[in-house]
Design a protein around this motif. Structure first.
Motif, PDB file in Angstrom:
ATOM      1  N   ASP A 291      73.503 -30.796  22.716  1.00  0.00           N
ATOM      2  CA  ASP A 291      74.281 -29.634  22.267  1.00  0.00           C
ATOM      3  C   ASP A 291      75.736 -29.865  22.622  1.00  0.00           C
ATOM      4  O   ASP A 291      76.043 -30.386  23.703  1.00  0.00           O
TER       5      ASP A 291
ATOM      6  N   LEU B 202      79.302 -27.983  23.426  1.00  0.00           N
ATOM      7  CA  LEU B 202      79.874 -26.683  23.786  1.00  0.00           C
ATOM      8  C   LEU B 202      81.389 -26.779  23.638  1.00  0.00           C
ATOM      9  O   LEU B 202      82.025 -27.630  24.262  1.00  0.00           O
TER      10      LEU B 202
ATOM     11  N   PHE C 250      76.306 -19.907  30.570  1.00  0.00           N
ATOM     12  CA  PHE C 250      75.274 -20.348  29.628  1.00  0.00           C
ATOM     13  C   PHE C 250      73.924 -20.341  30.335  1.00  0.00           C
ATOM     14  O   PHE C 250      73.841 -20.708  31.505  1.00  0.00           O
TER      15      PHE C 250
ATOM     16  N   ASN D 280      69.280 -21.170  26.274  1.00  0.00           N
ATOM     17  CA  ASN D 280      70.016 -20.902  25.039  1.00  0.00           C
ATOM     18  C   ASN D 280      71.477 -21.320  25.210  1.00  0.00           C
ATOM     19  O   ASN D 280      72.245 -20.641  25.884  1.00  0.00           O
ATOM     20  N   TRP D 281      71.845 -22.416  24.566  1.00  0.00           N
ATOM     21  CA  TRP D 281      73.210 -22.932  24.721  1.00  0.00           C
ATOM     22  C   TRP D 281      74.170 -22.338  23.697  1.00  0.00           C
ATOM     23  O   TRP D 281      75.372 -22.571  23.770  1.00  0.00           O
ATOM     24  N   ASN D 282      73.624 -21.588  22.726  1.00  0.00           N
ATOM     25  CA  ASN D 282      74.479 -21.128  21.604  1.00  0.00           C
ATOM     26  C   ASN D 282      75.266 -19.867  21.903  1.00  0.00           C
ATOM     27  O   ASN D 282      76.336 -19.653  21.350  1.00  0.00           O
ATOM     28  N   THR D 283      74.719 -18.998  22.752  1.00  0.00           N
ATOM     29  CA  THR D 283      75.402 -17.705  22.959  1.00  0.00           C
ATOM     30  C   THR D 283      75.752 -17.518  24.437  1.00  0.00           C
ATOM     31  O   THR D 283      74.992 -16.904  25.191  1.00  0.00           O
TER      32      THR D 283
END
Length: 777
Positions: free
Chosen positions: A329, A331, A358, A362-365
């Motif tokens: 992922d 960031l 983080f 869940n790394w997206n939000t």
């Protein structure tokens, strides 16, 4: 970790650049032999000439006036001191106006440094003098005078000592007139540069012998580099004391505080005469001999936790890799990353303006919130929350981004706190004070108020490193610390009324860490790696502590290793050469901790029988006594062959009342006063007297008998019997006083004792029957 170098095609200065200094994290001033002071803006990549100095002024050193501590409005430096070859120093404003020029030395002024508070300036010169000046440039004192030029100077962390060079020697001189001066030979050539860090209290020196060295503040050598091709012309600590930079001819090196090298760059710079770190510690500027100013960013820092690896790839980008499935992922951040921490399934990242949290699920939000103050210098994590330290204070946040508390104490200096001097657990914050290094401040995490009745934890020696355990109940929270004699101690953080014991666990301990999953402590002792599977044993039964340890030879870790982390049953150790070594310890003690914390005693016994290890049985014995489960304790003590203790536990089981049992369990752990208190509160005065007689506490036994007007004759009788056994005469005045005219009748005494025991039995049976009646209803 490495340095990302940026260098302009054409130099901005015509002559060599002698010194550089940052005002903010994005703005730098450079001074050169072409008499120009140039301002560099890194955001817009623009440079502008601030001022052209008179032709007779050749600048040598520059130091910005420190930002006032605690004043939040002042975000950047407003003026600087510039030393020059004409024997003067100049106080110059940010706009380039020379506020004041002061005749300071005969010959060039080779260095000038403000102290940390900005209340004093030290200058050194070719004339061998070290002078202290006031903020406005008035001479306060000449600290020292010698026959050789002084090339470099640095203030001690508390601004009460000054370190300076004297040829091949280093000298630390306190400002107090009669204090002891420390002097030692440091290099085989003339020493050109020194730096002293306020966070880790370590000293750097660089010399014409082409070496750089790291020293502690007592002058002990911690690291000695290999000789380079050219003299080392500059060294500088990063603000947080974790890294330092070294400059030489066409050479820029990034090193860890223990001395080993992260990165070596060979930019086309000529000699680097001066290195300055930006305020946030993310970039370096170097003053180059060929007129360039070299900039270097610290990139590719790595953080690891379980199966995740996070790397800072660019200033604003991180890469997260899950090694189990190779998922990657990216960031992205709005501003440049300053500090980060990965632990307890969360990654906390602070940029220059915001904080990102983080979850590893869940790394997206990420959760994002704005920071109150500028640069974060330290992030510490616990299971439930994390701590941010910056120039303005200490702030505790939950992983949902909610502000929890901000502990404060008088004279708090947050700029010198690091991971060794602050510790965080789910309910407690511990901070070692710099003003008095024998004291630890303890705060409640949820409120930020001092813990318990506000008593500080004080020790007889200076404390070097502190660590709170991470699991268990708040009441049982323990803190381990290493003092300057390298002794390891443990004590309870709960400080109500009675003074908590500080108990020694080990000697020659250099580094320590608690496990994040259960209260197991590991440390590096002299030549051994030691794991204390149940450190609380010292409070329960010190005799079996050696049986609860795991030890192995630590010679493979070379000199000065350091424990980086203790996650699950894996300990990561960094050796002196920078390499990481991973050690796995037995998973069984952690499982045992888990069983005991949920009171699964049968499962715990079954586990010990399965593993068949003495350390496990010893841990279980101590855990059982601590939790007052004497049946399990009896099994465990029998398994490790402690027959006398098994017999004592059996005798405890036969005692008639609950209070007596409780008192004897306390006595088993050595808590005699508590045992006596339990008996007296239950009205069992005779039993309280009897335990003092059994322990030969004759004074206390008589004191209780007189106070409660009972069994004085019993105490006198036992005392007489005791003296007769040894053929001695009574000399104690109190005993002589009460023995006058008192006839000892053993028949009578035995009858009284029998009556007391009968009374205790009846009492316990009536309380039991009333309980049963209550249950029926």
């Amino acid at each position: 970790m490495r340095l990302k170098i940026s260098l302009l095609k054409e130099p901005k200065h015509q002559e060599l650049v002698s010194c550089v200094g940052w005002t903010t994290a994005e703005e730098l001033y450079s001074c050169s032999d072409d008499h120009q002071i140039v301002k560099w803006n890194l955001l817009t990549s623009e440079t502008s000439q601030i001022v052209k100095l008179p032709d007779d002024i050749y600048p040598i050193d520059l130091h910005w006036f420190p930002k006032s501590l605690g004043i939040k409005k002042q975000t950047q430096a407003e003026s600087f001191v510039l030393t020059s070859s004409d024997g003067k120093f100049h106080l110059i404003s940010k706009l380039g106006r020379v506020e004041k020029s002061v005749e300071a030395h005969c010959g060039a002024v080779l260095a000038g440094r403000w102290n940390y508070e900005g209340t004093a300036l030290v200058t050194v010169g070719e004339d061998g003098q070290i002078k202290i000046w006031s903020k406005t440039g008035m001479l306060r004192s000449t600290l020292a005078q010698q026959g050789t030029p002084v090339y470099s100077v640095a203030w001690g962390p508390d601004s009460e000592k000054v370190l300076y060079t004297a040829g091949k020697q280093l000298i630390i001189k306190p400002l107090q007139p009669n204090a002891k001066v420390l002097q030692w030979k440091a290099h085989d050539g003339i020493i050109l540069k020194v730096d002293w860090n306020s966070v880790n209290d370590l000293i750097l020196s660089a010399g014409e012998d082409c070496k750089y060295k790291v020293w502690d503040s007592y002058g002990r050598l911690l690291y000695n580099s290999q000789p380079h091709e050219h003299p080392i012309t500059s060294v500088a600590w990063a603000p947080d004391g974790e890294l330092f930079a070294v400059g030489s001819f066409h050479t820029l090196r990034l090193c860890d505080k223990t001395g080993w090298s992260y990165a070596l760059e060979k930019p086309n710079t000529g000699s680097i005469f001066n290195i300055a770190w930006s305020i946030d510690g993310t970039q370096i500027a170097g003053a180059c001999g060929n007129g360039h100013v070299v900039f270097a960013h610290v990139v590719e820092q790595r953080w690891e936790w379980k199966n995740f690896q996070v790397t800072l790839t660019k200033r604003r980008t991180m890469q997260v890799r899950n090694v189990l499935n190779d998922a990657v992922d990216l960031l992205e951040f709005r501003d440049r990353v300053i500090k980060a921490s990965l632990n307890y399934a969360h990654l906390v990242v602070s940029t220059s303006l915001q904080c990102y949290v983080f979850s590893t699920k869940n790394w997206n939000t990420p959760l994002i919130f704005d920071l109150k103050e500028g640069t974060v210098s330290l992030i510490l994590q616990a299971e439930r929350h994390f701590l941010l330290v910056d120039g303005g204070g200490i702030y505790l946040y939950s992983y949902e981004g909610r502000f929890i508390s901000s502990p404060k104490f008088p004279g708090m200096r947050t700029d010198i706190l690091n991971a060794q001097t602050v510790s965080l657990s789910n309910d407690t914050i511990a901070i070692k004070d710099k003003a008095d290094e024998k004291i630890i401040f303890l705060f409640e995490a949820s409120t930020g108020k001092p813990l318990g009745d506000g008593k500080l934890l004080s020790h007889k020696n200076e404390i070097l490193e502190i660590a709170l355990d991470q699991k268990g109940l708040t009441n049982d929270r323990k803190i381990a610390f290493i003092d300057k004699n390298r002794d390891l101690y443990i004590t309870s953080v709960k400080r109500f009324g009675k003074e908590e014991q500080i108990i020694k666990l080990g000697t020659m301990v250099h580094t320590l860490a608690w496990s994040d999953t259960c209260n197991i402590l590991c440390g590096l002792q002299d030549t051994r790696f030691t794991v204390w599977y149940y450190p609380n044993t010292v409070y329960v039964d010190r005799d079996i502590l050696p049986k609860t340890l795991y030890e192995r030879d630590a010679s493979e870790f070379s000199k000065n290793p350091h424990i980086v982390s203790f996650v699950g049953n894996q300990v990561t150790i960094r050796r002196a050469d920078g390499s990481l070594v991973h050690i796995s310890i037995s998973p069984y003690p952690a499982i045992l901790h888990e069983y005991v914390s949920s009171s699964k005693w049968e499962d715990a016994v079954r586990l010990c029988r399965f593993v068949k290890e003495q350390t496990m049985w010893a841990c279980l014995a101590a855990m059982a006594v601590a939790n007052r489960d004497m049946t399990t304790a009896e099994i465990a003590y029998a398994a490790i062959g402690e027959i006398d203790k098994v017999q004592y536990i059996n005798s405890i089981k036969e005692l008639p009342s609950k209070e007596s049992k409780m008192a004897h369990i306390l006595m088993f752990s050595g808590n005699i006063q508590e045992a006596e208190m339990v008996l007296l509160q239950a009205g069992l005065v005779y039993q309280a007297i009897q335990i003092n007689i059994n322990l030969y506490n004759w004074e206390r036994a008589l004191e209780l008998a007189v106070k409660y007007k009972t069994h004085v004759d019993t105490v006198l009788a036992y005392r007489q019997k005791f003296l007769e056994t040894f053929g001695k005469q009574e000399t104690n005045k109190r005993y002589l006083q009460y023995a006058e005219g008192l006839q000892i009748d053993w028949e009578k005494i035995r009858a009284k004792i029998e009556m007391e025991i009968t009374k205790e039995r009846e009492r316990s049976s009536t309380s039991q029957s009333s309980k049963n009646i209550g249950l029926r209803h």
